[in-house]
Design a protein around this motif. Structure first.
Motif, mmCIF file in Angstrom:
data_model
loop_
_atom_site.group_PDB
_atom_site.id
_atom_site.type_symbol
_atom_site.label_atom_id
_atom_site.label_comp_id
_atom_site.label_asym_id
_atom_site.label_seq_id
_atom_site.Cartn_x
_atom_site.Cartn_y
_atom_site.Cartn_z
ATOM 1 N N VAL A 143 0.797 -1.220 0.000
ATOM 2 C CA VAL A 143 0.000 0.000 0.000
ATOM 3 C C VAL A 143 0.835 1.277 0.000
ATOM 4 O O VAL A 143 0.280 2.359 0.067
ATOM 5 N N GLY A 144 2.133 1.181 -0.088
ATOM 6 C CA GLY A 144 2.975 2.373 -0.025
ATOM 7 C C GLY A 144 3.363 2.634 1.410
ATOM 8 O O GLY A 144 3.278 1.745 2.251
ATOM 9 N N PRO A 145 3.742 3.853 1.752
ATOM 10 C CA PRO A 145 4.162 4.070 3.127
ATOM 11 C C PRO A 145 2.988 3.928 4.096
ATOM 12 O O PRO A 145 1.872 4.352 3.807
ATOM 13 N N VAL A 146 3.265 3.296 5.211
ATOM 14 C CA VAL A 146 2.309 3.172 6.310
ATOM 15 C C VAL A 146 2.948 3.864 7.507
ATOM 16 O O VAL A 146 4.088 3.561 7.865
ATOM 17 N N PHE A 147 2.219 4.782 8.108
ATOM 18 C CA PHE A 147 2.741 5.572 9.216
ATOM 19 C C PHE A 147 2.165 5.051 10.528
ATOM 20 O O PHE A 147 0.951 4.998 10.701
ATOM 21 N N PHE A 148 3.064 4.676 11.445
ATOM 22 C CA PHE A 148 2.695 4.128 12.738
ATOM 23 C C PHE A 148 2.864 5.191 13.819
ATOM 24 O O PHE A 148 3.932 5.788 13.933
ATOM 25 N N ASP A 149 1.824 5.388 14.611
ATOM 26 C CA ASP A 149 1.904 6.241 15.790
ATOM 27 C C ASP A 149 2.427 5.360 16.918
ATOM 28 O O ASP A 149 1.682 4.593 17.510
ATOM 29 N N ARG A 150 3.732 5.403 17.131
ATOM 30 C CA ARG A 150 4.440 4.520 18.059
ATOM 31 C C ARG A 150 4.395 3.084 17.543
ATOM 32 O O ARG A 150 3.979 2.833 16.435
ATOM 33 N N GLY A 151 4.873 2.132 18.359
ATOM 34 C CA GLY A 151 4.876 0.743 17.925
ATOM 35 C C GLY A 151 5.650 -0.150 18.866
ATOM 36 O O GLY A 151 5.828 0.148 20.052
ATOM 37 N N LEU A 152 6.132 -1.260 18.306
ATOM 38 C CA LEU A 152 6.832 -2.278 19.086
ATOM 39 C C LEU A 152 8.020 -1.724 19.873
ATOM 40 O O LEU A 152 8.213 -2.054 21.036
ATOM 41 N N ILE A 153 8.819 -0.934 19.221
ATOM 42 C CA ILE A 153 10.046 -0.449 19.861
ATOM 43 C C ILE A 153 9.719 0.472 21.033
ATOM 44 O O ILE A 153 10.388 0.422 22.072
ATOM 45 N N ASP A 154 8.669 1.255 20.912
ATOM 46 C CA ASP A 154 8.281 2.136 22.012
ATOM 47 C C ASP A 154 7.904 1.322 23.249
ATOM 48 O O ASP A 154 8.330 1.634 24.368
ATOM 49 N N ALA A 155 7.100 0.271 23.054
ATOM 50 C CA ALA A 155 6.702 -0.576 24.182
ATOM 51 C C ALA A 155 7.903 -1.307 24.757
ATOM 52 O O ALA A 155 8.068 -1.390 25.987
ATOM 53 N N ALA A 156 8.771 -1.836 23.890
ATOM 54 C CA ALA A 156 9.960 -2.550 24.357
ATOM 55 C C ALA A 156 10.897 -1.610 25.117
ATOM 56 O O ALA A 156 11.473 -1.988 26.153
ATOM 57 N N ALA A 157 11.048 -0.380 24.622
ATOM 58 C CA ALA A 157 11.912 0.594 25.299
ATOM 59 C C ALA A 157 11.356 0.946 26.677
ATOM 60 O O ALA A 157 12.117 1.094 27.641
ATOM 61 N N ALA A 158 10.050 1.057 26.786
ATOM 62 C CA ALA A 158 9.449 1.360 28.088
ATOM 63 C C ALA A 158 9.622 0.190 29.057
ATOM 64 O O ALA A 158 9.917 0.398 30.240
ATOM 65 N N LEU A 159 9.450 -1.030 28.568
ATOM 66 C CA LEU A 159 9.687 -2.206 29.422
ATOM 67 C C LEU A 159 11.141 -2.236 29.907
ATOM 68 O O LEU A 159 11.419 -2.576 31.053
ATOM 69 N N GLN A 160 12.052 -1.845 29.026
ATOM 70 C CA GLN A 160 13.464 -1.804 29.407
ATOM 71 C C GLN A 160 13.715 -0.724 30.462
ATOM 72 O O GLN A 160 14.330 -0.984 31.492
ATOM 73 N N ARG A 161 13.224 0.462 30.203
ATOM 74 C CA ARG A 161 13.480 1.601 31.096
ATOM 75 C C ARG A 161 12.823 1.423 32.458
ATOM 76 O O ARG A 161 13.438 1.699 33.492
ATOM 77 N N LEU A 162 11.598 0.940 32.469
ATOM 78 C CA LEU A 162 10.848 0.878 33.726
ATOM 79 C C LEU A 162 11.002 -0.430 34.493
ATOM 80 O O LEU A 162 10.860 -0.445 35.719
ATOM 81 N N PHE A 163 11.276 -1.540 33.757
ATOM 82 C CA PHE A 163 11.287 -2.851 34.415
ATOM 83 C C PHE A 163 12.547 -3.668 34.141
ATOM 84 O O PHE A 163 12.641 -4.810 34.573
ATOM 85 N N GLY A 164 13.503 -3.090 33.399
ATOM 86 C CA GLY A 164 14.763 -3.782 33.149
ATOM 87 C C GLY A 164 14.676 -4.946 32.176
ATOM 88 O O GLY A 164 15.606 -5.750 32.099
ATOM 89 N N VAL A 165 13.597 -5.042 31.410
ATOM 90 C CA VAL A 165 13.444 -6.133 30.443
ATOM 91 C C VAL A 165 14.335 -5.831 29.237
ATOM 92 O O VAL A 165 14.185 -4.781 28.603
ATOM 93 N N PRO A 166 15.261 -6.716 28.885
ATOM 94 C CA PRO A 166 16.140 -6.462 27.741
ATOM 95 C C PRO A 166 15.340 -6.297 26.435
ATOM 96 O O PRO A 166 14.345 -6.992 26.219
ATOM 97 N N LEU A 167 15.801 -5.382 25.599
ATOM 98 C CA LEU A 167 15.138 -5.173 24.305
ATOM 99 C C LEU A 167 15.050 -6.465 23.510
ATOM 100 O O LEU A 167 14.036 -6.735 22.864
ATOM 101 N N SER A 168 16.116 -7.263 23.548
ATOM 102 C CA SER A 168 16.129 -8.506 22.775
ATOM 103 C C SER A 168 15.023 -9.455 23.211
ATOM 104 O O SER A 168 14.489 -10.207 22.400
ATOM 105 N N GLN A 169 14.649 -9.406 24.466
ATOM 106 C CA GLN A 169 13.572 -10.265 24.959
ATOM 107 C C GLN A 169 12.215 -9.812 24.403
ATOM 108 O O GLN A 169 11.363 -10.639 24.089
#
Length: 177
Positions: free
Chosen positions: A76-102
Motif C-alpha cells: 500500500v505504499g508508506p504506512v505511518f505508525f503512531d508509536r509501535g513495538l520499539i516504544d513498548a519494548a523501550a518502556a519495558l526496558q526503562r521501567l522494568f529492566g526487560v532487555p530489548l532482545s527479549q
C-alpha cells in the motif's frame, strides 16, 4: 521509499495530530496502540492501564503493535505508525529492566528512518489517557531517542512547526530515500 514509518517521541509532542494530517492527505496510518488499549481496558473494566498495571499495559502494547504489523500490507505504499513495538519494548526496558532482545527478538520491524517528536512544552497537556507530567514525558523521549539510535535507526527530529509543515517534512524525507 520505505514502507513502514514510525512516528515516535515525546508524549504530547503532536504525533497523533501529525498522523491525522497524513491520513487526511490519503496515507495509511496506524493509531497508537496505547490509546487503543486504554479505551478498551476502560470499556472492559480491565487493569492493563498505565496508572494501574504498567507492566501489563506494556505487554499488551507489544501484542497490539505486533498485530498491527501483521495486519498491514506492504503493497500500500508508506504506512505511518503512531508509536509501535520499539516504544513498548523501550518502556519495558526503562521501567522494568526487560532487555530489548527479549521484547523485540532479533529483527527490526520498521523502515530505517524514524521520526521523533521532541518535547514541546507549549503544546503538551495531560488528559484522561495521558496522566503523567511533562517531566516523565521528557524522560520517556530521551530513552526512546537513545534506543532508536542504538538499534541503528536513522532518527529525524520533527520540527516545532505547523502540522502541515511537519507533514511536508516527513513526506519529503521518505520520498528522498
Amino acid at each position: 521509499m520505505q514502507s513502514q514509518v514510525v512516528i515516535s517521541g515525546c508524549s504530547g509532542g503532536g504525533k497523533s495530530t501529525l498522523l491525522g494530517e497524513l491520513q487526511r492527505r490519503g496515507h495509511v496510518t496506524v493509531a497508537e496502540p496505547g490509546r487503543r488499549i486504554i479505551a478498551e481496558q476502560i470499556r472492559l473494566g480491565g487493569n492493563a492501564l498505565p496508572w494501574a498495571d504498567m507492566a501489563a499495559f506494556l505487554r499488551e502494547a507489544l501484542r497490539v503493535a505486533a498485530m498491527d504489523l501483521e495486519d498491514i500490507s506492504l503493497d500500500v505504499g508508506p504506512v505511518f505508525f503512531d508509536r509501535g513495538l520499539i516504544d513498548a519494548a523501550a518502556a519495558l526496558q526503562r521501567l522494568f529492566g526487560v532487555p530489548l532482545s527479549q521484547s523485540l527478538g532479533e529483527s527490526l520491524p520498521y523502515g530505517q528512518l524514524v521520526f521523533l517528536a521532541p518535547p514541546w512544552p507549549e503544546i503538551y497537556c495531560a488528559d484522561e489517557e495521558r496522566k503523567h507530567g511533562f517531566t516523565e514525558a521528557v524522560a520517556e523521549y530521551d530513552h526512546l531517542d537513545r534506543t532508536y539510535r542504538a538499534l541503528g535507526y536513522e532518527v529525524r527530529l520533527l520540527p516545532r512547526s505547523s502540522v502541515a509543515d511537519r507533514s511536508d517534512f516527513v513526506l519529503e524525507a521518505i520520498h528522498r530515500r
